[in-house]
Every structure is written in C-alpha cells, then in structure tokens.
Write a protein that holds these residues in place. Structure first.
Motif, PDB file in Angstrom:
ATOM      1  N   VAL A   1      24.490  23.971 -69.415  1.00 15.67           N
ATOM      2  CA  VAL A   1      25.774  23.508 -68.631  1.00 15.67           C
ATOM      3  C   VAL A   1      25.611  24.458 -67.270  1.00 15.67           C
ATOM      4  O   VAL A   1      26.039  23.870 -66.215  1.00 15.67           O
ATOM      5  CB  VAL A   1      27.083  23.488 -69.133  1.00 15.67           C
ATOM      6  N   GLY A   2      25.399  25.808 -67.506  1.00 13.80           N
ATOM      7  CA  GLY A   2      25.728  26.713 -66.379  1.00 13.80           C
ATOM      8  C   GLY A   2      24.659  26.415 -65.378  1.00 13.80           C
ATOM      9  O   GLY A   2      24.718  26.413 -64.356  1.00 13.80           O
ATOM     10  N   VAL A   3      23.505  26.182 -65.795  1.00 12.31           N
ATOM     11  CA  VAL A   3      22.213  26.152 -64.836  1.00 12.31           C
ATOM     12  C   VAL A   3      22.280  24.707 -64.150  1.00 12.31           C
ATOM     13  O   VAL A   3      21.868  24.624 -62.969  1.00 12.31           O
ATOM     14  CB  VAL A   3      20.771  26.037 -65.722  1.00 12.31           C
ATOM     15  N   GLY A   4      22.791  23.815 -64.719  1.00  7.69           N
ATOM     16  CA  GLY A   4      22.853  22.403 -64.012  1.00  7.69           C
ATOM     17  C   GLY A   4      24.113  22.443 -63.204  1.00  7.69           C
ATOM     18  O   GLY A   4      23.939  21.997 -62.079  1.00  7.69           O
ATOM     19  N   LEU A   5      25.180  23.220 -63.513  1.00  7.10           N
ATOM     20  CA  LEU A   5      26.278  23.288 -62.649  1.00  7.10           C
ATOM     21  C   LEU A   5      25.807  24.048 -61.170  1.00  7.10           C
ATOM     22  O   LEU A   5      26.196  23.615 -59.994  1.00  7.10           O
ATOM     23  CB  LEU A   5      27.596  23.968 -63.007  1.00  7.10           C
TER      24      LEU A   5
ATOM     25  N   ALA B   1      22.706  24.373 -60.095  1.00  2.41           N
ATOM     26  CA  ALA B   1      21.776  23.594 -59.439  1.00  2.41           C
ATOM     27  C   ALA B   1      22.297  22.479 -58.564  1.00  2.41           C
ATOM     28  O   ALA B   1      22.160  22.201 -57.441  1.00  2.41           O
ATOM     29  CB  ALA B   1      21.072  22.779 -60.351  1.00  2.41           C
ATOM     30  N   LEU B   2      23.801  21.881 -59.153  1.00  2.00           N
ATOM     31  CA  LEU B   2      24.669  20.919 -58.232  1.00  2.00           C
ATOM     32  C   LEU B   2      25.251  21.516 -57.199  1.00  2.00           C
ATOM     33  O   LEU B   2      25.292  21.144 -55.989  1.00  2.00           O
ATOM     34  CB  LEU B   2      25.616  20.442 -59.160  1.00  2.00           C
ATOM     35  N   VAL B   3      25.592  22.987 -57.290  1.00  2.49           N
ATOM     36  CA  VAL B   3      26.128  23.914 -56.103  1.00  2.49           C
ATOM     37  C   VAL B   3      25.062  24.025 -54.967  1.00  2.49           C
ATOM     38  O   VAL B   3      25.349  23.898 -54.025  1.00  2.49           O
ATOM     39  CB  VAL B   3      26.721  25.451 -56.809  1.00  2.49           C
ATOM     40  N   PHE B   4      23.900  24.449 -55.504  1.00  2.00           N
ATOM     41  CA  PHE B   4      22.914  24.560 -54.449  1.00  2.00           C
ATOM     42  C   PHE B   4      22.637  23.430 -53.552  1.00  2.00           C
ATOM     43  O   PHE B   4      22.412  23.096 -52.877  1.00  2.00           O
ATOM     44  CB  PHE B   4      21.760  25.171 -55.037  1.00  2.00           C
ATOM     45  N   TYR B   5      22.394  22.317 -54.608  1.00  2.00           N
ATOM     46  CA  TYR B   5      22.089  20.817 -53.849  1.00  2.00           C
ATOM     47  C   TYR B   5      23.025  20.431 -53.056  1.00  2.00           C
ATOM     48  O   TYR B   5      22.852  19.812 -51.949  1.00  2.00           O
ATOM     49  CB  TYR B   5      21.728  19.812 -55.008  1.00  2.00           C
ATOM     50  N   SER B   6      24.376  20.515 -53.381  1.00  2.00           N
ATOM     51  CA  SER B   6      25.458  20.214 -52.499  1.00  2.00           C
ATOM     52  C   SER B   6      25.597  20.940 -51.247  1.00  2.00           C
ATOM     53  O   SER B   6      25.669  20.430 -50.088  1.00  2.00           O
ATOM     54  CB  SER B   6      27.085  20.322 -53.324  1.00  2.00           C
ATOM     55  N   ASP B   7      25.335  22.038 -51.332  1.00  2.00           N
ATOM     56  CA  ASP B   7      25.320  23.146 -50.347  1.00  2.00           C
ATOM     57  C   ASP B   7      24.295  22.625 -49.173  1.00  2.00           C
ATOM     58  O   ASP B   7      24.397  22.424 -48.272  1.00  2.00           O
ATOM     59  CB  ASP B   7      25.227  24.546 -50.544  1.00  2.00           C
ATOM     60  N   ARG B   8      23.067  22.454 -49.710  1.00  2.00           N
ATOM     61  CA  ARG B   8      21.914  21.973 -48.902  1.00  2.00           C
ATOM     62  C   ARG B   8      21.875  20.907 -48.221  1.00  2.00           C
ATOM     63  O   ARG B   8      21.299  20.603 -47.208  1.00  2.00           O
ATOM     64  CB  ARG B   8      20.447  22.318 -49.765  1.00  2.00           C
TER      65      ARG B   8
END
Length: 101
Positions: free
Chosen positions: A53-57, A59-66
């Motif tokens: 869950v931590g890694v997935g969230l 990853a979503l933060v970095f994807y959303s930012d980029r």
C-alpha cells in the motif's frame, strides 16, 4: 532556537523515550510466550500488505506530479460562451437585426 522550539524537542524526545520503555516492558514481559506459526504468517502478510500500500501510494504521488495532475484547477470556459470579467454569460446567441423600411 526559541523557547517554543525547545519545548517541542523536549516533548518529542520524551514521547520517544516513553515508546521505548513501553516496547521494552512489552518485550520482556512475554518471555515464556510462544508465537504459533500462524501468528508469524499473519504478521508477514500484514507487513507485505502495508509495504505494498505504501509503495503503491507513493507511486501514485510521483505519477500524479509528473503528469501535471497536481496543478491548481483553472476554469476553461466552453468555446461557445462569452466571458465578461470572470463571469460567463452563457451560450452566444446570434443577434437579430431589424431592417429599416
């Protein structure tokens, strides 16, 4: 550092010390207790799930930012509206002309 910063540091260090004492007391009070294999399996599944869950969230933060999803919202009016000082008047209607006779 001001007085407020020192108070925060002292409070945080005391909380860390209390957590360490609680962990030590909990660890030493269960000396003769055996944990069954199912307990270790449940703990391993919980750790793996929490890490996933931590890694997935993250990853979503970095994807959303980029991808630019974290930009502030902007109002983009439809092409068929007129915007006057930030307020939309609705769809543009053709003006009717009257012929003078």
């Amino acid at each position: 550092m001001g007085a407020g910063s020192w108070i925060i540091v002292v409070v945080l260090i005391s909380l860390l010390a209390m957590a360490a004492v609680a962990a030590f007391v909990g660890w030493t009070s269960a000396k003769d207790t055996d944990v069954p294999a199912s307990g270790y399996v449940a703990m391993a599944i919980g750790v793996i799930f929490s890490l996933a869950v931590g890694v997935g969230l993250m990853a979503l933060v970095f994807y959303s930012d980029r991808k630019g999803y974290d930009e502030p919202p902007m109002l983009i009016p439809p092409a068929d509206t007129i915007e006057v000082s930030g307020v939309s008047d609705g769809p543009v209607k053709p003006q009717q002309t009257q012929e003078l006779s």
